[in-house]
Design a protein around this motif. Structure first.
Motif, mmCIF file in Angstrom:
data_model
loop_
_atom_site.group_PDB
_atom_site.id
_atom_site.type_symbol
_atom_site.label_atom_id
_atom_site.label_comp_id
_atom_site.label_asym_id
_atom_site.label_seq_id
_atom_site.Cartn_x
_atom_site.Cartn_y
_atom_site.Cartn_z
ATOM 1 N N ARG A 147 38.409 -6.053 8.157
ATOM 2 C CA ARG A 147 37.991 -5.484 9.529
ATOM 3 C C ARG A 147 39.220 -5.469 10.169
ATOM 4 N NH1 ARG A 147 37.712 -9.564 13.602
ATOM 5 N NH2 ARG A 147 37.575 -11.614 12.808
ATOM 6 N N THR A 148 39.181 -4.871 11.376
ATOM 7 C CA THR A 148 40.270 -4.760 12.416
ATOM 8 C C THR A 148 40.144 -5.872 13.456
ATOM 9 O OG1 THR A 148 40.573 -2.585 11.980
ATOM 10 C CG2 THR A 148 41.259 -3.278 13.944
ATOM 11 N N ALA A 149 40.875 -6.722 13.715
ATOM 12 C CA ALA A 149 41.236 -7.612 14.750
ATOM 13 C C ALA A 149 41.583 -7.054 15.875
ATOM 14 C CB ALA A 149 42.147 -8.913 14.316
ATOM 15 N N ASP A 150 40.698 -6.534 16.716
ATOM 16 C CA ASP A 150 40.818 -6.131 18.030
ATOM 17 C C ASP A 150 40.731 -6.846 19.102
ATOM 18 O OD1 ASP A 150 41.254 -3.404 16.867
ATOM 19 O OD2 ASP A 150 38.901 -3.103 16.883
ATOM 20 N N THR A 151 40.100 -8.052 19.107
ATOM 21 C CA THR A 151 39.844 -8.789 20.193
ATOM 22 C C THR A 151 40.449 -10.250 20.076
ATOM 23 O OG1 THR A 151 37.754 -9.774 19.458
ATOM 24 C CG2 THR A 151 37.819 -7.706 20.874
ATOM 25 N N GLU A 152 40.809 -10.599 19.051
ATOM 26 C CA GLU A 152 41.290 -12.059 18.685
ATOM 27 C C GLU A 152 42.827 -12.077 19.330
ATOM 28 O OE1 GLU A 152 38.805 -11.435 15.112
ATOM 29 O OE2 GLU A 152 39.855 -10.241 16.574
ATOM 30 N N PRO A 153 43.285 -12.976 20.484
ATOM 31 C CA PRO A 153 44.418 -12.996 20.985
ATOM 32 C C PRO A 153 45.646 -13.444 20.099
ATOM 33 C CG PRO A 153 43.276 -14.472 21.725
ATOM 34 C CD PRO A 153 42.102 -13.605 21.052
ATOM 35 N N ALA A 154 44.982 -13.922 18.844
ATOM 36 C CA ALA A 154 46.251 -14.616 17.994
ATOM 37 C C ALA A 154 46.977 -13.504 17.148
ATOM 38 C CB ALA A 154 45.600 -15.663 17.091
ATOM 39 N N TYR A 155 46.135 -12.464 17.156
ATOM 40 C CA TYR A 155 46.535 -11.187 16.240
ATOM 41 C C TYR A 155 47.007 -10.174 16.902
ATOM 42 C CZ TYR A 155 44.692 -13.055 11.939
ATOM 43 O OH TYR A 155 44.409 -14.143 10.923
ATOM 44 N N GLU A 156 47.898 -9.434 16.129
ATOM 45 C CA GLU A 156 48.542 -7.995 16.836
ATOM 46 C C GLU A 156 47.326 -7.093 17.007
ATOM 47 O OE1 GLU A 156 52.821 -7.589 15.207
ATOM 48 O OE2 GLU A 156 51.502 -6.553 14.389
ATOM 49 N N ILE B 128 50.413 -10.875 12.170
ATOM 50 C CA ILE B 128 50.532 -9.634 11.990
ATOM 51 C C ILE B 128 49.234 -8.980 10.885
ATOM 52 C CG2 ILE B 128 52.858 -9.264 12.303
ATOM 53 C CD1 ILE B 128 53.310 -8.895 9.267
ATOM 54 N N GLY B 129 48.319 -9.853 10.439
ATOM 55 C CA GLY B 129 47.435 -9.825 9.384
ATOM 56 C C GLY B 129 48.144 -9.354 8.096
ATOM 57 N N LEU B 130 47.074 -8.616 7.490
ATOM 58 C CA LEU B 130 47.537 -8.086 6.134
ATOM 59 C C LEU B 130 48.605 -6.984 6.474
ATOM 60 C CD1 LEU B 130 43.838 -8.025 4.465
ATOM 61 C CD2 LEU B 130 45.726 -9.863 4.106
ATOM 62 N N HIS B 131 49.551 -7.076 5.414
ATOM 63 C CA HIS B 131 50.730 -6.180 5.607
ATOM 64 C C HIS B 131 51.193 -5.758 4.260
ATOM 65 C CE1 HIS B 131 52.276 -10.038 5.409
ATOM 66 N NE2 HIS B 131 53.368 -9.806 5.187
ATOM 67 N N LEU B 132 52.134 -4.709 4.398
ATOM 68 C CA LEU B 132 53.079 -4.345 3.297
ATOM 69 C C LEU B 132 54.320 -4.651 3.628
ATOM 70 C CD1 LEU B 132 52.396 -0.447 2.807
ATOM 71 C CD2 LEU B 132 51.689 -2.317 1.321
#
Length: 236
Positions: free
Chosen positions: A23-32, A115-119
């Motif tokens: 899912r997309t982290a849109d509201t969690e302040p710890a994430y971009e 940054i979450g899952l990334h390349l």
């Protein structure tokens, strides 16, 4: 080419792995904003999902995931650990410490947000060359268990989907996955690693991150190199 894992025992694979969507982290302040993270809950890998991970005969080593136990050098110097694997130019890129119970572990060094899952982008490869990048060797130094999370959808497929008119001129990027995840289902596999175990994975080619969800803190060491498959025995 999607996620392929080297294994000989489907039971061993399923014992180590779980699967979920993102899912997309849109509201969690710890994430971009827009960061891609596991949606949960995690589920056992089905027989069909395990079969989809089997590498075809022609799978290049540069796109293959291997679960391994790297042998420690007799003199204890971690930076020399990858030397016996056959790439004289392999690069030791250091260690990272993850706090306990982190869904994902990688932060943006500029502001500290996850940054979450990334390349990865060490090799700065174009679309055409993205499958030929160096793989990452990682060793869990403990003291806790940790996970590597890997998307089943590769960077070229995502780049084609979000940039259908000019994908061939692009450098596939984490932002492509963020765009794609907003309207499509992406599955991710979580692989369990105890201290002393590790992985070799194409982190330039597959969306990924570490995790200590439900676990203690742990440190991990990393190398980059071009390695043939099977240089270390598979744990599965």
């Amino acid at each position: 080419m999607p996620l392929h894992i080297a294994f000989t025992s489907p039971d061993s694979l399923r014992e180590r792995c779980d699967i979920t969507t993102v899912r997309t982290a849109d509201t969690e302040p710890a994430y971009e904003p827009g960061a891609v993270i596991p949606a949960g809950p995690w589920h056992p890998v089905t027989d069909a999902a395990a079969r989809a991970l089997i590498p075809p005969t022609a799978t290049p080593a540069s796109t293959l995931v291997e679960i391994v136990r790297p042998p420690l050098p007799s003199h204890g110097r971690l930076d020399d650990l990858a030397l016996p694997l056959g790439d004289a130019h392999a690069q030791y890129i250091g260690q990272a410490l993850a706090k306990p119970d982190m869904t994902t572990t990688t932060t943006n060094h500029r502001d500290g947000r996850l940054i979450g899952l990334h390349l990865d982008n060490w090799d700065k490869l174009t679309y055409e060359h993205k499958p030929s990048g160096r793989r990452r060797l990682a060793l869990n130094l403990g003291p806790g268990i940790r996970y590597i999370i890997l998307a089943t959808l590769d960077a070229q497929a995502v780049c084609r989907a979000v940039r259908p008119n000019d994908y061939a001129r692009r450098h596939p990027h984490t932002d492509d996955y963020r765009t794609h995840a907003a309207g499509h289902t992406i599955h991710v596999i979580r692989i369990h690693l105890v201290p002393g175990e590790g992985y070799i994975a194409p982190t330039e080619y597959l969306l990924h991150d570490g995790s200590t969800e439900g676990q203690e803190a742990s440190a991990i060491a990393f190398w980059l190199g071009h390695w043939q498959s099977g240089k270390l025995p598979s744990l599965i």
